[in-house]
Design a protein around this motif. Structure first.
Motif, PDB file in Angstrom:
ATOM      1  N   UNK A   1       0.838  -1.206   0.000  1.00 11.29           N
ATOM      2  CA  UNK A   1       0.000   0.000   0.000  1.00 11.29           C
ATOM      3  C   UNK A   1       0.877   1.263   0.000  1.00 11.29           C
ATOM      4  N   UNK A   2       0.211   2.412   0.036  1.00 12.75           N
ATOM      5  CA  UNK A   2       0.926   3.684  -0.053  1.00 12.75           C
ATOM      6  C   UNK A   2       1.899   3.880   1.102  1.00 12.75           C
ATOM      7  N   UNK A   3       1.485   3.438   2.310  1.00 11.41           N
ATOM      8  CA  UNK A   3       2.340   3.665   3.473  1.00 11.41           C
ATOM      9  C   UNK A   3       3.640   2.871   3.355  1.00 11.41           C
ATOM     10  N   UNK A   4       3.523   1.636   2.851  1.00 15.17           N
ATOM     11  CA  UNK A   4       4.740   0.822   2.683  1.00 15.17           C
ATOM     12  C   UNK A   4       5.711   1.543   1.733  1.00 15.17           C
ATOM     13  N   UNK A   5       5.159   2.124   0.672  1.00 11.15           N
ATOM     14  CA  UNK A   5       6.013   2.816  -0.300  1.00 11.15           C
ATOM     15  C   UNK A   5       6.673   4.034   0.354  1.00 11.15           C
ATOM     16  N   UNK A   6       5.888   4.788   1.139  1.00 14.57           N
ATOM     17  CA  UNK A   6       6.449   5.984   1.807  1.00 14.57           C
ATOM     18  C   UNK A   6       7.576   5.583   2.747  1.00 14.57           C
ATOM     19  N   UNK A   7       7.384   4.472   3.477  1.00 10.29           N
ATOM     20  CA  UNK A   7       8.395   4.042   4.448  1.00 10.29           C
ATOM     21  C   UNK A   7       9.655   3.519   3.768  1.00 10.29           C
ATOM     22  N   UNK A   8       9.496   2.868   2.622  1.00 10.88           N
ATOM     23  CA  UNK A   8      10.632   2.162   2.040  1.00 10.88           C
ATOM     24  C   UNK A   8      11.234   2.819   0.798  1.00 10.88           C
ATOM     25  N   UNK A   9      10.415   3.504   0.023  1.00 11.78           N
ATOM     26  CA  UNK A   9      10.926   4.186  -1.176  1.00 11.78           C
ATOM     27  C   UNK A   9      10.350   5.594  -1.219  1.00 11.78           C
ATOM     28  N   UNK A  10      10.825   6.447  -0.278  1.00 12.55           N
ATOM     29  CA  UNK A  10      10.206   7.776  -0.141  1.00 12.55           C
ATOM     30  C   UNK A  10      10.265   8.603  -1.426  1.00 12.55           C
ATOM     31  N   UNK A  11      11.319   8.414  -2.226  1.00 13.90           N
ATOM     32  CA  UNK A  11      11.450   9.191  -3.473  1.00 13.90           C
ATOM     33  C   UNK A  11      10.315   8.871  -4.439  1.00 13.90           C
ATOM     34  N   UNK A  12      10.008   7.586  -4.586  1.00 19.40           N
ATOM     35  CA  UNK A  12       8.937   7.173  -5.500  1.00 19.40           C
ATOM     36  C   UNK A  12       7.594   7.662  -4.937  1.00 19.40           C
ATOM     37  N   UNK A  13       7.427   7.470  -3.608  1.00 18.69           N
ATOM     38  CA  UNK A  13       6.156   7.848  -2.967  1.00 18.69           C
ATOM     39  C   UNK A  13       5.899   9.349  -3.111  1.00 18.69           C
ATOM     40  N   UNK A  14       6.993  10.129  -3.021  1.00 15.24           N
ATOM     41  CA  UNK A  14       6.856  11.586  -3.110  1.00 15.24           C
ATOM     42  C   UNK A  14       6.225  12.000  -4.444  1.00 15.24           C
ATOM     43  N   UNK A  15       6.675  11.370  -5.520  1.00 13.98           N
ATOM     44  CA  UNK A  15       6.128  11.755  -6.836  1.00 13.98           C
ATOM     45  C   UNK A  15       4.645  11.405  -6.907  1.00 13.98           C
ATOM     46  N   UNK A  16       4.301  10.241  -6.363  1.00 16.14           N
ATOM     47  CA  UNK A  16       2.895   9.813  -6.361  1.00 16.14           C
ATOM     48  C   UNK A  16       2.051  10.767  -5.494  1.00 16.14           C
ATOM     49  N   UNK A  17       2.557  11.052  -4.273  1.00 14.81           N
ATOM     50  CA  UNK A  17       1.794  11.907  -3.352  1.00 14.81           C
ATOM     51  C   UNK A  17       1.672  13.332  -3.886  1.00 14.81           C
ATOM     52  N   UNK A  18       2.747  13.801  -4.534  1.00 13.86           N
ATOM     53  CA  UNK A  18       2.701  15.155  -5.096  1.00 13.86           C
ATOM     54  C   UNK A  18       1.604  15.231  -6.166  1.00 13.86           C
ATOM     55  N   UNK A  19       1.566  14.203  -6.985  1.00 13.34           N
ATOM     56  CA  UNK A  19       0.559  14.166  -8.058  1.00 13.34           C
ATOM     57  C   UNK A  19      -0.851  14.177  -7.452  1.00 13.34           C
ATOM     58  N   UNK A  20      -1.039  13.320  -6.452  1.00  9.96           N
ATOM     59  CA  UNK A  20      -2.373  13.214  -5.840  1.00  9.96           C
ATOM     60  C   UNK A  20      -2.739  14.525  -5.146  1.00  9.96           C
ATOM     61  N   UNK A  21      -1.748  15.150  -4.492  1.00  6.85           N
ATOM     62  CA  UNK A  21      -1.972  16.436  -3.819  1.00  6.85           C
ATOM     63  C   UNK A  21      -2.491  17.472  -4.815  1.00  6.85           C
ATOM     64  N   UNK A  22      -1.903  17.459  -6.006  1.00  3.05           N
ATOM     65  CA  UNK A  22      -2.318  18.452  -7.017  1.00  3.05           C
ATOM     66  C   UNK A  22      -3.731  18.171  -7.534  1.00  3.05           C
ATOM     67  N   UNK A  23      -4.059  16.901  -7.636  1.00  5.19           N
ATOM     68  CA  UNK A  23      -5.434  16.569  -8.050  1.00  5.19           C
ATOM     69  C   UNK A  23      -6.408  17.127  -7.020  1.00  5.19           C
ATOM     70  N   UNK A  24      -6.087  16.907  -5.741  1.00  5.93           N
ATOM     71  CA  UNK A  24      -6.993  17.347  -4.662  1.00  5.93           C
ATOM     72  C   UNK A  24      -7.135  18.864  -4.654  1.00  5.93           C
ATOM     73  N   UNK A  25      -5.994  19.546  -4.841  1.00  4.77           N
ATOM     74  CA  UNK A  25      -5.985  21.002  -4.860  1.00  4.77           C
ATOM     75  C   UNK A  25      -6.942  21.526  -5.934  1.00  4.77           C
ATOM     76  N   UNK A  26      -6.912  20.848  -7.079  1.00  2.98           N
ATOM     77  CA  UNK A  26      -7.704  21.304  -8.219  1.00  2.98           C
ATOM     78  C   UNK A  26      -9.183  21.012  -8.086  1.00  2.98           C
TER      79      UNK A  26
END
Ligand SMILES: Cc1cc2nc3c(=O)[nH]c(=O)nc-3n(C[C@H](O)[C@H](O)[C@H](O)COP(=O)(O)OP(=O)(O)OC[C@H]3O[C@@H](n4cnc5c(N)ncnc54)[C@H](O)[C@@H]3O)c2cc1C
Length: 385
Positions: A231-256
């Motif tokens: 899940x997303x949390x596992x990715x954040x804990x183990x591959x923060x760089x990859x998770x950051x790109x995903x979370x940034x994208x989702x953050x922008x969707x929410x903002x819009x």
């Protein structure tokens, strides 16, 4: 799909062996609109491979394919139309095909719940039978189609092109949402290394929930270090760089659009492979001197992922396309076996060429997209000639 298509062919009894008692896969899938095309123009209406279709297929072949679509019984045609409207759960496709087969009057399909082995399949063959292997990417019979391949090197009858390793991230979003190429670019501007590339379509259930599937390219080493699904949390804990790109994208969707993610992110890591069986039929056993093998007297066909596999959400459509062609061939009872095998080989090869070119173009476009802000890196990938 093949069982449902063959069920209505006069003079045939379909014996269907399936190891699963229940269809439980939860993934959402998308089917290509060309599956229900009613004209050559609509069959070719694809931004990437419209021209390839015209280059690869003869006009008569395209007409034959369209004529077959028109002849599909209305119950099955109705299902195909509903699945091609948007995203659809894979198990809805599986269950509704299964229910349709059961619901039809004089049935013509006998089901057996069993794990087949290649030996079982060979042992039950009788004169006049046709054997179709639809056992998926790890096909039961692919290697058995070529003399010497079973004991030869692994994958002797498989051509595989690995395009990349990727994370496939899926989630539901509580607002209508769509994303074109400009949107993909701007939402990834601050993510130079990992780009989250979404494929977005609204679910066809209530028109207000978006089902988002995104792909993030990862390295072979990252792929090896990850479990199959997480899940997303596992990715954040183990591959923060990859998770950051995903979370940034989702953050922008929410903002819009001021929506929320519904439920959890589901992530799988997969190699994106493009492959085909070099022989999708038993034609090699028909060569003089190979007599004695069960496949020398029985036409065998691979269908679906068993024959051809492709990334970027195209495989089911490809499998259905080949299934329609095969059902059309099987219905021509007077067709000599050799011709049947040759025609299927040629057709599935053409479908392979089409999906090969389409997938390579998508991959190339993705590579260019990842270097859009670095002109020198971009030029290196262009190879103009
Ligand atoms: C994450 C992900 C997302 C995807 N999204 C899409 C998408 O959006 N669109 C798309 O077109 N494709 C998509 N695909 C690909 C798609 O799921 C496959 O192409 C499709 O399921 C292949 O169908 P198939 O019937 O050929 O094989 P399978 O679905 O693998 O079915 C094979 C069947 O054979 C049975 N079987 C296997 N071995 C035996 C045996 N020995 N005895 C008896 N029964 C046996 C199995 O139980 C199974 O029911 C996706 C794949 C993945 C991994």
């Amino acid at each position: 799909m093949l069982a449902a298509l063959l069920q209505s062919t006069e003079g045939l009894t379909v014996l269907l062996y399936e190891k699963r008692r229940e269809y439980t896969r939860t993934r959402m899938v998308q089917l290509a609109p060309y599956l229900v095309a009613d004209s050559v123009e609509s069959y070719r209406a694809d931004a990437i491979d419209g021209d390839s279709v015209a280059a690869i297929f003869d006009p008569a072949e395209l007409d034959e394919g369209l004529a077959f679509r028109q002849s599909i019984p209305s119950d099955l045609r109705g299902l195909l139309e509903s699945w091609t409207r948007g995203f659809c759960p894979l198990n809805t496709i599986e269950r509704s095909l299964s229910d349709l087969i059961d619901a039809r009057g004089a049935n013509g399909v006998e089901r057996t719940a069993a794990v087949m082995t290649a030996e079982d399949a060979m042992a039950i063959l009788e004169p006049g039978d046709i054997l179709i292997d639809s056992t998926g990417s790890r096909s039961l019979l692919r290697d058995h189609l070529v003399p010497g391949a079973v004991d030869g090197p692994e994958g002797a009858n498989t051509l595989n092109v690995r395009l990349e390793y990727a994370l496939v991230v899926t989630f539901l979003y509580g607002q209508p949402y769509d994303c074109n190429e400009y949107c993909k670019y701007y939402k990834n501007l601050e993510s130079p290394r990992y780009k989250f590339i979404p494929m977005v379509s609204r679910t066809h259930y209530d028109g207000s929930v978006s089902h988002v599937t995104g792909i993030v390219n990862i390295s072979a080493d990252e792929y090896e270090a990850m479990p199959t699904r997480f899940d997303g949390q596992w990715l954040r804990d183990n591959f923060p760089g990859v998770a950051e790109s995903m979370d940034r994208f989702i953050g922008k969707i929410k903002e819009e659009t001021q929506g929320e993610i519904l439920g959890e992110l589901e992530i799988v890591r997969i190699p994106l492979d493009l492959y085909r069986a070099r022989n999708a039929t038993s034609r090699r056993w028909l060569t003089p001197g190979k007599n004695g093998h069960p496949f020398a007297g029985t036409p065998v066909f691979l269908a679906g992922d068993s024959a051809i596999g492709s990334p970027y959400f195209q495989s089911i459509s490809l499998g259905f396309e080949c299934a329609m062609y095969l059902a059309g061939l099987v219905a021509q009872r007077e067709l000599p076996v050799v011709e049947m095998l040759d025609r299927y080989e040629l057709y599935s090869y053409k479908q392979w060429l089409r999906v090969y070119m389409r997938s390579k173009t998508i991959k190339h476009n993705k590579d260019l997209f990842e270097s859009l802000d670095d002109p020198l890196a971009l030029l290196e990938k262009l190879h103009i000639y």
